[in-house]
Design an enzyme around this catalytic site. Structure first.
Site, mmCIF file in Angstrom:
data_model
loop_
_atom_site.group_PDB
_atom_site.id
_atom_site.type_symbol
_atom_site.label_atom_id
_atom_site.label_comp_id
_atom_site.label_asym_id
_atom_site.label_seq_id
_atom_site.Cartn_x
_atom_site.Cartn_y
_atom_site.Cartn_z
ATOM 1 N N GLY A 1 0.782 -1.232 0.000
ATOM 2 C CA GLY A 1 0.000 0.000 0.000
ATOM 3 C C GLY A 1 0.810 1.276 0.000
ATOM 4 O O GLY A 1 0.341 2.313 0.481
ATOM 5 N N ASN B 1 1.444 3.029 -2.589
ATOM 6 C CA ASN B 1 0.717 3.972 -3.455
ATOM 7 C C ASN B 1 -0.509 4.533 -2.754
ATOM 8 O O ASN B 1 -0.816 5.726 -2.884
ATOM 9 C CB ASN B 1 0.329 3.290 -4.767
ATOM 10 C CG ASN B 1 1.511 3.202 -5.708
ATOM 11 O OD1 ASN B 1 1.944 4.206 -6.259
ATOM 12 N ND2 ASN B 1 2.051 1.999 -5.858
ATOM 13 N N ILE C 1 -7.905 -10.056 -11.204
ATOM 14 C CA ILE C 1 -8.501 -9.755 -12.504
ATOM 15 C C ILE C 1 -9.941 -9.311 -12.259
ATOM 16 O O ILE C 1 -10.667 -9.928 -11.480
ATOM 17 C CB ILE C 1 -8.518 -11.020 -13.394
ATOM 18 C CG1 ILE C 1 -7.116 -11.616 -13.483
ATOM 19 C CG2 ILE C 1 -9.148 -10.735 -14.738
ATOM 20 C CD1 ILE C 1 -6.301 -11.224 -14.660
ATOM 21 N N ASN D 1 -5.623 2.473 -13.246
ATOM 22 C CA ASN D 1 -4.702 1.488 -12.676
ATOM 23 C C ASN D 1 -3.281 2.019 -12.803
ATOM 24 O O ASN D 1 -2.955 2.691 -13.779
ATOM 25 C CB ASN D 1 -4.832 0.169 -13.464
ATOM 26 C CG ASN D 1 -3.873 -0.902 -12.974
ATOM 27 O OD1 ASN D 1 -3.753 -1.142 -11.772
ATOM 28 N ND2 ASN D 1 -3.175 -1.555 -13.892
ATOM 29 N N HIS E 1 0.665 0.756 -13.114
ATOM 30 C CA HIS E 1 1.389 -0.458 -13.491
ATOM 31 C C HIS E 1 2.884 -0.134 -13.591
ATOM 32 O O HIS E 1 3.263 0.885 -14.178
ATOM 33 C CB HIS E 1 0.857 -0.973 -14.830
ATOM 34 C CG HIS E 1 1.492 -2.260 -15.239
ATOM 35 N ND1 HIS E 1 1.132 -3.477 -14.680
ATOM 36 C CD2 HIS E 1 2.492 -2.529 -16.105
ATOM 37 C CE1 HIS E 1 1.878 -4.427 -15.208
ATOM 38 N NE2 HIS E 1 2.713 -3.880 -16.077
HETATM 39 C C1 GAR Z 1 2.983 -1.272 -7.473
HETATM 40 O O1 GAR Z 1 4.302 -1.311 -7.959
HETATM 41 C C2 GAR Z 1 2.000 -1.347 -8.620
HETATM 42 O O2 GAR Z 1 2.438 -0.676 -9.770
HETATM 43 C C3 GAR Z 1 1.935 -2.828 -8.853
HETATM 44 O O3 GAR Z 1 1.889 -3.368 -7.561
HETATM 45 C C4 GAR Z 1 2.672 -2.556 -6.694
HETATM 46 C C5 GAR Z 1 1.890 -2.289 -5.438
HETATM 47 O O4 GAR Z 1 2.688 -1.647 -4.509
HETATM 48 N N1 GAR Z 1 0.792 -3.186 -9.621
HETATM 49 C C6 GAR Z 1 0.799 -4.151 -10.540
HETATM 50 O O5 GAR Z 1 1.783 -4.828 -10.787
HETATM 51 C C7 GAR Z 1 -0.511 -4.343 -11.258
HETATM 52 N N2 GAR Z 1 -0.348 -5.189 -12.385
HETATM 53 P P1 GAR Z 1 2.039 -0.962 -3.231
HETATM 54 O O6 GAR Z 1 1.103 -1.978 -2.597
HETATM 55 O O7 GAR Z 1 3.195 -0.667 -2.324
HETATM 56 O O8 GAR Z 1 1.318 0.273 -3.675
#
Ligand code: GAR
Length: 205
Positions: free
Chosen positions: A14, A16, A95, A110, A112
């Site tokens: 989390g 982000n 998904i 989203n 990525h």
């Molecule tokens: C982030 O790097 C995000 O871009 C990625 O998961 C991570 C979550 O980090 N998402 C994907 O790969 C989606 N396909 P966080 O939980 O620390 O925010």
């Protein structure tokens, strides 16, 4: 001006989500308000982050439902009850079905960790390293019915350095994510993002 009501979906750490919380607290989200965290893992650190920040949570256990559609219908009802206008997928590792995608078409984004359309799906940072690319980065895009395939709102480059490991590259990619995601949410809240087919225009003041 009315605030844009935002729900964040996340499954793990989390960082982000935290970046969005911090930006909201520092008034950097152009009036967007974080109304709800949706999480599919009761013990994910992001749930604790939400509680600490005073953001309501909707935590569910996918195994308790007969189908993905069944839990998505429940999530959707919660979003509608709270009049959520924007859904932000920030490390949500599931998904989505048309139940969610269709209901929030043009209103769900989203983040990525690659320069899409390169390296969609899981382990994007690993995929980029294994491929040997010299630049990778971060993409924020609208969600459509495909895998990381919707219209691109913003991208940022991250160079791949000699001797890079997945961990060193991930650290720099995450730092960039934490800048670009609040920026995009703020631009959407300000009404500065327009979508025309696959083409997205973001105006900056
Ligand atoms: C982030 O790097 C995000 O871009 C990625 O998961 C991570 C979550 O980090 N998402 C994907 O790969 C989606 N396909 P966080 O939980 O620390 O925010």
């Amino acid at each position: 001006m009315a605030k844009l009501r935002v729900a964040v979906f996340a499954s793990g750490n989390g960082t982000n989500f935290q970046a969005l919380v911090d930006a909201a607290q520092q008034d950097r989200l152009d009036g967007a308000s974080l109304e709800l965290l949706v999480c599919d893992k009761a013990h994910a650190p992001v749930v604790e982050r939400a509680k600490k920040a005073g953001v309501d949570t909707f935590v569910f256990a996918p195994k308790e439902y007969d189908s993905r559609e069944a839990y998505e219908r429940e999530i959707l009802a919660e979003l509608q009850r709270r009049e959520i206008e924007l859904v932000v997928l920030a490390g949500y590792m599931r998904i989505l079905t048309p139940v969610m995608v269709d209901a929030y078409e043009g209103r769900m984004i989203n983040i990525h960790p690659s320069l899409l359309p390169a390296f969609p799906g899981i382990n994007a940072i690993r995929q980029a390293l294994d491929y040997g690319v010299k630049v990778t980065g971060v993409t924020v895009h609208y969600v459509d019915g495909g895998l990381d395939s919707g219209p691109i709102i913003a991208q940022r480059l991250v160079e791949v350095l000699d001797g890079e490991t997945e961990s060193t590259l991930a650290t720099r990619i995450h730092a960039v994510e934490q800048e670009v995601l609040p920026w995009v949410v703020g631009r959407i809240a300000a009404g500065s993002v327009s979508l025309d087919g696959r083409h997205v225009t973001v105006t900056t003041l």
